[in-house]
Design an enzyme around this catalytic site. Structure first.
Site, PDB file in Angstrom:
ATOM      1  N   GLU A 194     -19.297  -2.927  -0.656  1.00  0.00           N
ATOM      2  CA  GLU A 194     -18.388  -1.995   0.026  1.00  0.00           C
ATOM      3  C   GLU A 194     -18.345  -0.637  -0.639  1.00  0.00           C
ATOM      4  O   GLU A 194     -18.169   0.397   0.022  1.00  0.00           O
ATOM      5  CB  GLU A 194     -16.973  -2.584   0.105  1.00  0.00           C
ATOM      6  CG  GLU A 194     -16.833  -3.798   1.012  1.00  0.00           C
ATOM      7  CD  GLU A 194     -17.119  -5.130   0.332  1.00  0.00           C
ATOM      8  OE1 GLU A 194     -17.697  -5.129  -0.777  1.00  0.00           O
ATOM      9  OE2 GLU A 194     -16.794  -6.174   0.923  1.00  0.00           O
ATOM     10  N   GLY A 214     -17.786  -8.798   3.597  1.00  0.00           N
ATOM     11  CA  GLY A 214     -16.936  -9.826   4.200  1.00  0.00           C
ATOM     12  C   GLY A 214     -17.645 -11.178   4.297  1.00  0.00           C
ATOM     13  O   GLY A 214     -16.986 -12.230   4.307  1.00  0.00           O
ATOM     14  N   ALA A 249     -18.246  -7.500   7.185  1.00  0.00           N
ATOM     15  CA  ALA A 249     -17.404  -7.067   8.298  1.00  0.00           C
ATOM     16  C   ALA A 249     -18.256  -6.162   9.186  1.00  0.00           C
ATOM     17  O   ALA A 249     -19.238  -5.568   8.717  1.00  0.00           O
ATOM     18  CB  ALA A 249     -16.196  -6.312   7.761  1.00  0.00           C
ATOM     19  N   GLU A 268     -17.161 -12.773   1.059  1.00  0.00           N
ATOM     20  CA  GLU A 268     -15.736 -13.129   0.955  1.00  0.00           C
ATOM     21  C   GLU A 268     -15.422 -14.383   1.774  1.00  0.00           C
ATOM     22  O   GLU A 268     -14.669 -15.254   1.331  1.00  0.00           O
ATOM     23  CB  GLU A 268     -14.872 -11.949   1.418  1.00  0.00           C
ATOM     24  CG  GLU A 268     -14.948 -10.790   0.427  1.00  0.00           C
ATOM     25  CD  GLU A 268     -14.337  -9.497   0.969  1.00  0.00           C
ATOM     26  OE1 GLU A 268     -14.743  -9.069   2.075  1.00  0.00           O
ATOM     27  OE2 GLU A 268     -13.468  -8.920   0.304  1.00  0.00           O
TER      28      GLU A 268
HETATM   29  N1  CAA Z   1     -21.983  -4.705  10.678  1.00  0.00           N
HETATM   30  C1  CAA Z   1     -22.498  -4.465  11.892  1.00  0.00           C
HETATM   31  N2  CAA Z   1     -23.801  -4.646  12.180  1.00  0.00           N
HETATM   32  C2  CAA Z   1     -24.605  -5.089  11.187  1.00  0.00           C
HETATM   33  C3  CAA Z   1     -24.128  -5.358   9.903  1.00  0.00           C
HETATM   34  C4  CAA Z   1     -22.733  -5.152   9.652  1.00  0.00           C
HETATM   35  N3  CAA Z   1     -22.168  -5.388   8.474  1.00  0.00           N
HETATM   36  N4  CAA Z   1     -25.161  -5.763   9.136  1.00  0.00           N
HETATM   37  C5  CAA Z   1     -26.247  -5.774   9.919  1.00  0.00           C
HETATM   38  N5  CAA Z   1     -25.927  -5.354  11.157  1.00  0.00           N
HETATM   39  C6  CAA Z   1     -26.798  -5.208  12.310  1.00  0.00           C
HETATM   40  C7  CAA Z   1     -27.627  -3.956  12.190  1.00  0.00           C
HETATM   41  O1  CAA Z   1     -26.902  -2.843  12.619  1.00  0.00           O
HETATM   42  C8  CAA Z   1     -28.769  -4.321  13.085  1.00  0.00           C
HETATM   43  O2  CAA Z   1     -28.360  -4.118  14.432  1.00  0.00           O
HETATM   44  P1  CAA Z   1     -29.198  -3.188  15.417  1.00  0.00           P
HETATM   45  O3  CAA Z   1     -30.535  -3.844  15.507  1.00  0.00           O
HETATM   46  O4  CAA Z   1     -28.438  -3.196  16.655  1.00  0.00           O
HETATM   47  O5  CAA Z   1     -29.284  -1.877  14.744  1.00  0.00           O
HETATM   48  C9  CAA Z   1     -28.955  -5.791  12.880  1.00  0.00           C
HETATM   49  O6  CAA Z   1     -27.736  -6.250  12.319  1.00  0.00           O
HETATM   50  C10 CAA Z   1     -30.050  -6.100  11.908  1.00  0.00           C
HETATM   51  O7  CAA Z   1     -29.783  -5.397  10.710  1.00  0.00           O
HETATM   52  P2  CAA Z   1     -30.905  -4.616   9.917  1.00  0.00           P
HETATM   53  O8  CAA Z   1     -31.917  -4.039  10.862  1.00  0.00           O
HETATM   54  O9  CAA Z   1     -30.246  -3.675   9.007  1.00  0.00           O
HETATM   55  O10 CAA Z   1     -31.602  -5.829   9.149  1.00  0.00           O
HETATM   56  P3  CAA Z   1     -32.377  -5.736   7.773  1.00  0.00           P
HETATM   57  O11 CAA Z   1     -33.006  -7.054   7.597  1.00  0.00           O
HETATM   58  O12 CAA Z   1     -33.231  -4.540   7.708  1.00  0.00           O
HETATM   59  O13 CAA Z   1     -31.234  -5.559   6.665  1.00  0.00           O
HETATM   60  C11 CAA Z   1     -29.133  -5.992   5.593  1.00  0.00           C
HETATM   61  C12 CAA Z   1     -30.302  -6.551   6.431  1.00  0.00           C
HETATM   62  C13 CAA Z   1     -29.591  -5.635   4.202  1.00  0.00           C
HETATM   63  C14 CAA Z   1     -28.091  -7.115   5.511  1.00  0.00           C
HETATM   64  C15 CAA Z   1     -28.542  -4.777   6.279  1.00  0.00           C
HETATM   65  O14 CAA Z   1     -28.317  -5.085   7.647  1.00  0.00           O
HETATM   66  C16 CAA Z   1     -27.246  -4.309   5.692  1.00  0.00           C
HETATM   67  O15 CAA Z   1     -27.243  -3.694   4.657  1.00  0.00           O
HETATM   68  N6  CAA Z   1     -26.132  -4.580   6.355  1.00  0.00           N
HETATM   69  C17 CAA Z   1     -24.815  -4.070   5.914  1.00  0.00           C
HETATM   70  C18 CAA Z   1     -24.281  -4.911   4.750  1.00  0.00           C
HETATM   71  C19 CAA Z   1     -22.939  -4.382   4.327  1.00  0.00           C
HETATM   72  O16 CAA Z   1     -22.801  -3.276   3.873  1.00  0.00           O
HETATM   73  N7  CAA Z   1     -21.937  -5.232   4.432  1.00  0.00           N
HETATM   74  C20 CAA Z   1     -20.567  -4.859   4.025  1.00  0.00           C
HETATM   75  C21 CAA Z   1     -19.777  -4.446   5.206  1.00  0.00           C
HETATM   76  S1  CAA Z   1     -18.204  -3.792   4.748  1.00  0.00           S
HETATM   77  C22 CAA Z   1     -17.202  -5.173   4.580  1.00  0.00           C
HETATM   78  O17 CAA Z   1     -17.643  -6.284   4.686  1.00  0.00           O
HETATM   79  C23 CAA Z   1     -15.755  -4.894   4.283  1.00  0.00           C
HETATM   80  C24 CAA Z   1     -14.983  -6.058   3.852  1.00  0.00           C
HETATM   81  O18 CAA Z   1     -14.924  -6.393   2.704  1.00  0.00           O
HETATM   82  C25 CAA Z   1     -14.157  -6.806   4.813  1.00  0.00           C
END
Ligand code: CAA
Length: 383
Positions: free
Chosen positions: A155, A132, A88, A135
């Protein structure tokens, strides 16, 4: 009885390409790469396909369109090589209050894929499928993965819990102990592990193979009776909600209802037709084998008798008793056997000549009286 429903070798229904996919989206690409198959590719590369509301609105719109498009029999959902979806959208979520989330039923619309879409959806998961993203992949009816994909429910690391069915679907797929471990630690797991644990149906070496594999399976599904596919999806999904007794009752009712389906009748009569053809072919090949056997027997007989006469009466070694004209021909032109040939075993050339002549002496359709009967039988069978 069960064999009545076997579909192998039945002609497939090929549906025309969809025109409903011509609509353009900002965060998706929709295409029909194979007959009856729609491919939805999440396309928000700068945010690793993070699932924010505008993307979900488009996804639902595309799914609804495809769901009502008669030319589409199955849907493949994928992302990029780097990310199926990184979850998400954290930026969209961070300022939400309880009343925002509760008041707008935040995330509820994600469930359209499981509630409103009756056609099979296969997720082809490459790269990150986190939160998400994982999911969404699990909402599909079948999940395919590439070995190097990274899945997980992280999460807990953000001080929250899965909100789009992760705790329920992951637990049903991998069991309570593993799901609990994954959700409480937020640890990710590989595509290979997803397949080993039964979460994914198949694992592929590369992302391309993963998408191609999903498309092939989707094409196969799309070639089946849409009514039967819809019913099959419904009964399997019910197994997730009902106890075994109610589930089996439900399945039987749907099974009974398919006796009213035109598709079932068509497929059954096609199956019977294929069986009838198979029986005909078997009879024909048996008759053909008999003909060959008769021919061989008659060849052998002729060879044996000519060998015998060769032993006794050179120079006509290796030949059947010739016709009178033939005799005079031979007297004029045929080389005379040397006295040494008398009583000798027939030469290879003599044997060859004998076979050749036997063949020539046979009518163009080499059937003797017995063979004629077999021929009549064959032509009757073919008719
Ligand atoms: N939401 C919004 N933006 C996201 C994102 C997310 N979940 N995941 C990645 N991005 C964005 C980053 O902010 C970044 O944007 P900017 O360049 O503008 O900063 C871009 O995507 C690239 O991401 P990274 O630079 O972080 O890329 P990376 O290769 O270094 O890392 C990653 C990749 C490990 C997937 C890392 O991006 C990450 O950990 N993302 C978050 C994953 C996460 O926690 N997901 C769970 C979300 S909560 C949820 O999903 C709730 C639910 O159950 C409904």
């Amino acid at each position: 009885m069960a064999s009545r429903f076997v579909k192998a070798a039945l002609p497939r229904v090929v549906r025309p390409y969809s025109s409903a996919t011509s609509h353009t989206y900002e965060h998706l690409k929709v295409s029909t790469p194979k007959p009856g198959v729609a491919l939805i590719t999440l396309h928000r590369p700068r945010a690793l396909n993070a699932l924010f509301t505008p993307l979900l609105v488009e996804l639902n719109s595309a799914l609804h369109k495809l769901n009502t498009d008669a030319s589409i029999g199955a849907i493949v959902l994928t992302g990029s090589e780097k990310a199926f979806a990184a979850g998400a959208d954290i930026k969209e979520m961070k300022d939400k209050s309880f009343s925002d989330a509760y008041g707008t039923d935040f995330i509820e619309m994600w469930s359209d894929m499981t509630t409103a879409v009756k056609k099979p959806v296969i997720s082809a998961v490459n790269g990150y499928a986190l939160g998400g993203g994982c999911e969404l992949a699990m909402m599909a009816d079948i999940m395919y993965v590439s070995a190097g994909a990274t899945l997980g429910q992280p999460e807990i690391k953000l001080g929250t819990i899965p909100g789009a069915g992760g705790s329920q679907r992951l637990t049903r797929a991998v069991g309570k102990a593993k799901a609990m471990e994954l959700i409480l630690t937020g640890d990710s797991f590989s595509g290979k592990e997803a397949a080993d644990w039964g979460l994914a149906a198949k694992v592929f070496d590369t992302p391309e193979q993963c998408v191609e594999g999903a498309l092939s399976t989707a094409e196969k599904i799309a070639s089946m009776s849409q009514i039967a596919v819809k019913a099959a999806k419904e009964v399997v999904n019910k197994s997730q909600d009902l106890g075994i007794r109610e589930g089996v009752d439900f399945e039987r009712r749907v099974f009974h209802s398919l006796f009213g389906s035109k598709d079932q009748k068509i497929e059954e009569s096609r199956y019977e037709e294929v069986q009838r053809i198979q029986v005909k072919l078997l009879t024909v090949s048996k008759d053909a084998a008999e003909l060959v056997k008769n021919l061989e027997t008659s060849l052998n007989k002729n060879q044996t008798s000519s060998f015998t006469s060769a032993n006794m009466t050179a120079p006509n070694a290796g030949r059947q008793s010739p016709e009178p004209e033939e005799q005079s021909d031979k007297q004029q032109g045929a080389p005379q056997a040397s006295p040494n040939d008398q009583g000798a075993a027939p030469s290879k050339d003599h044997a060859k000549d004998a076979s050749k002549e036997t063949l020539q002496s046979l009518p163009s359709n080499p059937t003797g009286p017995m063979d004629k009967a077999a021929e009549e039988k064959t032509s009757k069978t073919m008719n």
